[in-house]
Design a protein around this motif. Sequence first.
Motif, PDB file in Angstrom:
ATOM      1  N   LEU A  74      46.244  50.014 -42.882  1.00  0.00           N
ATOM      2  CA  LEU A  74      44.811  50.059 -42.055  1.00  0.00           C
ATOM      3  C   LEU A  74      44.346  51.557 -42.372  1.00  0.00           C
ATOM      4  N   GLY A  75      45.363  52.571 -42.235  1.00  0.00           N
ATOM      5  CA  GLY A  75      45.053  53.847 -42.232  1.00  0.00           C
ATOM      6  C   GLY A  75      44.541  54.307 -43.778  1.00  0.00           C
ATOM      7  N   ARG A  76      45.334  53.835 -44.796  1.00  0.00           N
ATOM      8  CA  ARG A  76      44.940  54.125 -46.160  1.00  0.00           C
ATOM      9  C   ARG A  76      43.781  53.520 -46.722  1.00  0.00           C
ATOM     10  N   ASN A  77      43.496  52.156 -46.069  1.00  0.00           N
ATOM     11  CA  ASN A  77      42.461  51.474 -46.560  1.00  0.00           C
ATOM     12  C   ASN A  77      41.084  52.166 -46.129  1.00  0.00           C
ATOM     13  N   PHE A  78      41.094  52.624 -44.749  1.00  0.00           N
ATOM     14  CA  PHE A  78      39.956  53.295 -44.263  1.00  0.00           C
ATOM     15  C   PHE A  78      39.598  54.840 -44.792  1.00  0.00           C
ATOM     16  N   ALA A  79      40.843  55.419 -45.006  1.00  0.00           N
ATOM     17  CA  ALA A  79      40.654  56.797 -45.803  1.00  0.00           C
ATOM     18  C   ALA A  79      40.149  56.597 -47.182  1.00  0.00           C
ATOM     19  N   LYS A  80      40.623  55.338 -47.971  1.00  0.00           N
ATOM     20  CA  LYS A  80      39.936  55.304 -49.073  1.00  0.00           C
ATOM     21  C   LYS A  80      38.535  54.966 -49.299  1.00  0.00           C
ATOM     22  N   LYS A  81      38.040  54.286 -48.102  1.00  0.00           N
ATOM     23  CA  LYS A  81      36.515  54.229 -48.153  1.00  0.00           C
ATOM     24  C   LYS A  81      35.905  55.538 -47.422  1.00  0.00           C
ATOM     25  N   GLY A  82      36.551  56.659 -47.270  1.00  0.00           N
ATOM     26  CA  GLY A  82      35.998  57.929 -46.860  1.00  0.00           C
ATOM     27  C   GLY A  82      35.931  58.156 -45.518  1.00  0.00           C
ATOM     28  N   VAL A  83      36.781  57.352 -44.788  1.00  0.00           N
ATOM     29  CA  VAL A  83      37.259  57.776 -43.407  1.00  0.00           C
ATOM     30  C   VAL A  83      38.271  58.544 -42.885  1.00  0.00           C
ATOM     31  N   VAL A  84      38.104  59.630 -42.487  1.00  0.00           N
ATOM     32  CA  VAL A  84      39.717  60.248 -41.860  1.00  0.00           C
ATOM     33  C   VAL A  84      40.066  59.537 -40.686  1.00  0.00           C
ATOM     34  N   THR A  85      41.276  58.926 -40.800  1.00  0.00           N
ATOM     35  CA  THR A  85      41.838  57.833 -39.884  1.00  0.00           C
ATOM     36  C   THR A  85      43.148  58.498 -39.324  1.00  0.00           C
ATOM     37  N   ILE A  86      43.127  58.394 -38.001  1.00  0.00           N
ATOM     38  CA  ILE A  86      43.915  58.881 -36.929  1.00  0.00           C
ATOM     39  C   ILE A  86      44.837  57.911 -36.340  1.00  0.00           C
ATOM     40  N   ILE A  87      45.878  57.526 -36.411  1.00  0.00           N
ATOM     41  CA  ILE A  87      46.709  56.530 -35.842  1.00  0.00           C
ATOM     42  C   ILE A  87      47.960  57.080 -35.125  1.00  0.00           C
ATOM     43  N   PRO A  88      47.691  57.199 -33.814  1.00  0.00           N
ATOM     44  CA  PRO A  88      48.570  57.612 -32.995  1.00  0.00           C
ATOM     45  C   PRO A  88      49.943  56.842 -32.333  1.00  0.00           C
ATOM     46  N   ASP A  89      51.017  57.240 -32.215  1.00  0.00           N
ATOM     47  CA  ASP A  89      51.789  56.707 -31.041  1.00  0.00           C
ATOM     48  C   ASP A  89      51.491  57.371 -29.810  1.00  0.00           C
ATOM     49  N   TYR A  90      52.059  56.464 -28.792  1.00  0.00           N
ATOM     50  CA  TYR A  90      51.785  56.734 -27.385  1.00  0.00           C
ATOM     51  C   TYR A  90      52.829  56.424 -26.539  1.00  0.00           C
ATOM     52  N   THR A  91      53.293  56.988 -25.566  1.00  0.00           N
ATOM     53  CA  THR A  91      54.489  56.460 -24.831  1.00  0.00           C
ATOM     54  C   THR A  91      54.455  54.998 -23.949  1.00  0.00           C
ATOM     55  N   LEU A  92      55.150  54.214 -24.244  1.00  0.00           N
ATOM     56  CA  LEU A  92      55.346  52.813 -23.918  1.00  0.00           C
ATOM     57  C   LEU A  92      55.723  52.622 -22.412  1.00  0.00           C
TER      58      LEU A  92
END
Length: 255
Positions: A74-92
Amino acid sequence: MRFTFVIFVLLLVGCSSKKIKDVSYIRASNSAISDTPRMNVFVPRNTKAKPQPVLIFVHGGNWNSGRKGTYDLLGRNFAKKGVVTIIPDYTLSPDADYDAMTKQIAAVIQWAKDSVSKYKGNPNEIFITGHSAGGHLGALAVMNPKYGIDSAAISGIILNDAAGLDMKHYLQENPPTATDDYLTTWTKQPDNWQQASPIYFVDKNTPPFLIYVGDKTYTSIKIANNRFVDALHPYQPNVTPIHLNKKHVPMVGGH
C-alpha cells in the motif's frame, strides 16, 4: 471538493518509490513503552522540486493486533502515485489503552508537520486514513482536542470501514469484557468511552471526510458509520459514504 479531487487525480500519475524503514516518531524519554514503535516512510522517486501530498495510514486489527510491515505494498503504491506515505506501528492492547494509542498517532501527525519536508512531503497537505481500528485512531487523534492536533492543519480524513466511531453507543449495549482485551482498551468508565468516540467531536472545524463502508461488513460498523455521517451532515452535507461490495478485511485493498 478539492479534497476528493486530490485523492483521485493522484491516481493518474506514477513514479517509482523508496522505503525508509523504522523511522522514530517518539522520543524514548517521553514514552513509558520500552520498545517504542516506529514507522515506515514511502517516498516518491522523482525529480520534482514541488513538495508532494502526505498520507498517514493507520493499520487496523481490533486495537490488539496488526503491524506496519503488512502494508508495504500500500505504501509503495501510493508513493508511486506521488504521495509521501507514512505507515506507523503503535503499541497494542493489552500493553496500551485507546488513549495511549491515540497519543502515539497524534505524535505521528506532529512528526509529519515538523519533519516530512525532509522526505519531499508537503506539511501543509496532510491526509489521514485508516482501516477498521486504524480509522478510529486516526480520526480521534485529529478530532479530540485533548491530543493537541490543529484540525485546520489536516487536509482530509479518509475512513476505510472504520470501527469505533461511536464507542460509547456500542459499549453501552455491549459492555467491555476481557475478550479481545476490550476491558483494557476501553476501561469500564463511560466517560472514557465518550472521549474515545470521534462522533462527539464533530464540529465546524472538522476536516473534510471521505468515507468507505463495506456492504458485507460487520453490523456494528455499519451502525456506527451511519451515526457518524448523521452527525457530520450539519457541517458537511455533501458527504455520502461510498459503498463497496466487500467484507470488512478485504476493504483494506480498496477498489
